[in-house]
Design a protein around this motif. Sequence first.
Motif, PDB file in Angstrom:
ATOM      1  N   UNK A   1       0.823  -1.205   0.000  1.00  0.00           N
ATOM      2  CA  UNK A   1       0.000   0.000   0.000  1.00  0.00           C
ATOM      3  C   UNK A   1       0.859   1.257   0.000  1.00  0.00           C
ATOM      4  N   UNK A   2       1.928   1.250   0.807  1.00  0.00           N
ATOM      5  CA  UNK A   2       2.818   2.412   0.877  1.00  0.00           C
ATOM      6  C   UNK A   2       3.517   2.646  -0.460  1.00  0.00           C
ATOM      7  N   UNK A   3       3.958   1.572  -1.102  1.00  0.00           N
ATOM      8  CA  UNK A   3       4.632   1.701  -2.397  1.00  0.00           C
ATOM      9  C   UNK A   3       3.682   2.217  -3.466  1.00  0.00           C
ATOM     10  N   UNK A   4       2.471   1.695  -3.486  1.00  0.00           N
ATOM     11  CA  UNK A   4       1.498   2.148  -4.472  1.00  0.00           C
ATOM     12  C   UNK A   4       1.115   3.604  -4.245  1.00  0.00           C
ATOM     13  N   UNK A   5       1.044   4.010  -2.999  1.00  0.00           N
ATOM     14  CA  UNK A   5       0.750   5.405  -2.691  1.00  0.00           C
ATOM     15  C   UNK A   5       1.859   6.316  -3.216  1.00  0.00           C
ATOM     16  N   UNK A   6       3.110   5.879  -3.052  1.00  0.00           N
ATOM     17  CA  UNK A   6       4.231   6.654  -3.570  1.00  0.00           C
ATOM     18  C   UNK A   6       4.204   6.750  -5.086  1.00  0.00           C
TER      19      UNK A   6
ATOM     20  N   UNK B   1      -4.232   1.758  -3.485  1.00  0.00           N
ATOM     21  CA  UNK B   1      -3.424   1.920  -2.272  1.00  0.00           C
ATOM     22  C   UNK B   1      -4.312   2.141  -1.051  1.00  0.00           C
ATOM     23  N   UNK B   2      -5.339   2.974  -1.221  1.00  0.00           N
ATOM     24  CA  UNK B   2      -6.235   3.263  -0.107  1.00  0.00           C
ATOM     25  C   UNK B   2      -7.052   2.035   0.291  1.00  0.00           C
ATOM     26  N   UNK B   3      -7.493   1.260  -0.681  1.00  0.00           N
ATOM     27  CA  UNK B   3      -8.255   0.052  -0.364  1.00  0.00           C
ATOM     28  C   UNK B   3      -7.387  -0.954   0.388  1.00  0.00           C
TER      29      UNK B   3
END
Length: 318
Positions: free
Chosen positions: A272-277, A292-294
Amino acid sequence: MTASPTVSIVVPVYQSETTLGATLTGALAQTYPHVEIVVCLDGPTDRSEAIVEAYGDRVVVVRQENAGLSAARNAAIAAASGELITLCDADDVLLPRHVEASVEVWRRHSPRSFVSANGLFLGREGITGRRIFDRPRTDLARQRMLMLEENIATIFSTFPRRMWEELGGFATSLNAMEDYDLWLRAVMAGWQLHFVEEPTALYRLTPGSMSSGAERMNTANHDVRRRLADSGTPLTDEERAFLEKTLEVDWPGYTIGVAADALAAGDTARAAALLSGAADVSPSKPRLRLKAELLRRVPVTAHLYRRTERRRLESMAR
């Protein structure tokens, strides 16, 4: 530019004996009547040269010591007589209407235009059915920012020879993403990109090709952006700020791959953190932020995403 310009299909060749026959046959099968095929033999040591010679005078041949993909493309284009250039690598296949469809789209737009065609992925067991792009990025007003974000063109591109001359050709200092570098410089220099939405080519996948070069592609993406930043190309404040932001992080394509590995390993929080970045430097992809949020808020979705990714990889492997 003539009403029916000659189109030169340029094919750089290095160690391509297992795929080159299909590539050249596809190039020779084009429905557009004014086509020449120019091959650059970039110092291959396998049977590639013999295969090319079997086609006789239907193919223009340039020979050089091994100098890399960019140099081979540049050498082939330099030897070409066409007003338009079409790219085709030695492991890909152009379907019969590829050049005709590309020229049709190019004619409808400004002379300072180039065209990218859609394609289907070709695996070991045949065509996968997946397209290179589902919908082209056709917003001309935002095309500079879209190209800054990522390579929105495909390798199956057709462009005026004078675009190549104006931009100084493919950058021989790059060992990957040299096509993205040229398309990015073209759009920043005022050339407009248009699309053939129908798949008119086959993009061949080889075992490991989707992941084995990830680090190299990540480095090359940074190099392409650094070249632009150092080139003195006029940029708006928005473009400059975004470019500088992307230089501080990994290429999103690489980050998304690392996130997929983390997800497969059960590390949902890291994924999730990587996708948010990655979403931070992918403003045109709101679904990336949503994913990422899901994962962060509804961890059970990790199972669904893992299953979807597994099916995608299985399909690509075939």
